[in-house]
Enzyme design. Structure first.
Site, PDB file in Angstrom:
ATOM      1  N   PHE A  65      -0.962 -49.172  27.289  1.00 15.08           N
ATOM      2  CA  PHE A  65      -0.019 -48.133  27.725  1.00 15.08           C
ATOM      3  C   PHE A  65       1.317 -48.266  27.005  1.00 15.08           C
ATOM      4  O   PHE A  65       1.798 -47.322  26.363  1.00 15.08           O
ATOM      5  CB  PHE A  65       0.155 -48.238  29.245  1.00 15.08           C
TER       6      PHE A  65
ATOM      7  N   TYR B  17       0.578 -62.782  39.210  1.00 18.71           N
ATOM      8  CA  TYR B  17       0.959 -61.962  38.057  1.00 18.71           C
ATOM      9  C   TYR B  17       2.400 -62.267  37.642  1.00 18.71           C
ATOM     10  O   TYR B  17       2.680 -62.567  36.474  1.00 18.71           O
ATOM     11  CB  TYR B  17       0.793 -60.488  38.416  1.00 18.71           C
TER      12      TYR B  17
END
Length: 309
Positions: A12, A125
Site C-alpha cells: 500500500f 505489532y
C-alpha cells in the site's frame, strides 16, 4: 540522491512511494521473488546492495496482520539484516525505514505525541516496530549506517488494504450500493486516530531521502489532527454518496488495539524542522481519492492475512 533501492514497492505505502520517487531518482524496486527481506540470506542481500549501489535504501516492507513471530521476522529480523548488509556493502548510503505510531502505545487523551514521548507498545505489532526502530537508531548513533525512521500514523488513500477499517467500510458501502441496502452495520469504538494521506507519506519518504544528516533519527509522519473514527466513517459515506444508516453492530473495527489506545495524534514539529515536510492533503481529499479509486472496484472478500510489502 541518484539511485534508490525500494523494498516493499508492491504494498500500500510502497506503491505510492515508488510513484513519487521515480520522478526524482533512478528507483530499483525488486519484487519479492528477487528480495524478500524475511527469507533472503545475508550474503545474498549484501550482493544485491553491492550490485545496485544505491544512495538511499527505503524499507517499506512489513506486515500488518499476523502473530508475534510473524511481526518479529518481518520487522526486527528484516531490519537487523538490512543494517548488517548496508554496513558491509554500502556504508555511505542512507536507510529510510517506515515505522508505525503503534510504537507509542497508549498516550494521554488530547496529547499530540512527540518523538521523545516514552514508547510503551500495547501490541506485538507495535513492539516489533519499536524494536526495529531502536536497531536503526543504534546503527545510526554508532555511525554504521545513516538512518531515518518515519513513524507513520494512520495512512489513508487509494489502494488501502481490505483489512484496514476504511478499506472494510469502502467495500461495505460499495456492496450496499450494489444491493440497494439501506444501511451498514459497524462495531466502532469511541476512538480517535490521526489519518495521514498516503501521498503525504510518500512525500515524507522523499524528504527523508533528500534531507541533510541529522541526529534526530525518528520523525513522526501524521496530519497533526486526531479525528473520531465514527466521524471518518460518516465522511467516507458522504463522499461515496451513501445515504443509508450506519448502525452499531457488525464487525468490530480495530478491536485489538482500540480499547487500550483510544487516542492518537502526531506532533509533526520535528518533521517540519528536520525534513522541511508538512502534510498537503486534508481528510476529505484523502477519502475522495480512496473512494474514486477503490469504490468503483468489485467487492472483494477481506484477506485472512494482509502484508504491506
Amino acid at each position: 540522491m541518484n539511485r534508490v533501492l525500494l523494498l516493499g514497492a508492491g504494498g500500500f505505502l510502497g506503491r505510492h512511494v515508488r510513484a513519487l520517487l521515480a520522478a526524482h531518482a533512478d528507483v530499483r524496486a525488486p519484487d519479492r521473488m528477487a528480495c524478500d527481506l524475511v527469507r533472503i540470506e545475508l550474503p545474498a542481500l549484501i550482493a544485491l546492495l553491492a550490485r545496485e549501489r544505491p544512495d538511499v535504501v527505503v524499507s517499506a516492507a512489513g506486515r500488518i496482520v499476523g502473530s508475534g513471530y510473524d511481526f518479529v521476522r518481518a520487522h526486527v529480523l528484516a531490519t537487523a539484516k538490512l543494517v548488517e548488509a548496508m554496513a558491509e556493502a554500502v556504508p555511505a548510503a542512507r536507510l529510510v525505514r517506515i515505522g508505525s505510531a503503534a510504537e507509542y502505545g497508549a498516550v494521554p487523551y488530547g496529547l499530540a505525541v512527540s518523538e521523545d514521548h516514552p514508547c510503551a507498545p500495547v501490541s506485538e505489532y507495535g513492539l516489533s516496530h519499536l524494536t526495529a526502530t531502536r536497531l536503526a537508531e543504534l546503527a545510526g548513533a554508532a555511525g554504521r549506517v545513516d538512518t531515518v525512521v518515519l513513524r507513520v500514523f494512520n495512512p489513508v488513500g487509494p489502494g488501502i488494504p481490505a483489512g484496514n477499517v476504511l478499506g472494510r467500510v469502502t467495500g461495505m458501502i460499495r456492496s450496499a450500493h450494489a444491493a440497494g441496502d439501506d444501511g451498514i452495520a459497524l462495531g466502532l469504538h469511541d476512538t480517535y486516530r490521526d489519518f495521514v494521506d498516503v501521498r503525504d507519506v510518500a512525500s515524507a519518504v522523499l524528504a527523508a531521502a533528500r534531507s541533510a544528516p541529522t541526529t534526530d533519527r525518528v520523525v513522526n509522519v501524521g496530519s497533526g489532527r486526531a479525528v473520531a473514527v465514527r466521524d471518518v466513517v460518516r465522511l467516507l459515506a458522504e463522499v461515496a454518496g451513501f445515504t443509508g444508516d450506519i448502525r452499531d453492530g457488525g464487525f468490530a473495527a480495530d478491536a485489538g488495539r482500540s480499547a487500550t489506545v483510544p487516542w492518537m495524534c502526531a506532533d509533526t514539529t520535528r518533521a517540519g524542522r528536520v525534513l522541511g515536510w508538512a502534510p498537503a492533503y486534508d481528510l476529505r481529499e484523502s477519502l475522495t481519492a480512496l473512494w474514486r479509486t477503490d469504490g468503483a472496484a468489485p467487492p472483494v472478500r477481506p484477506l485472512a492475512q494482509v502484508e504491506t510489502g
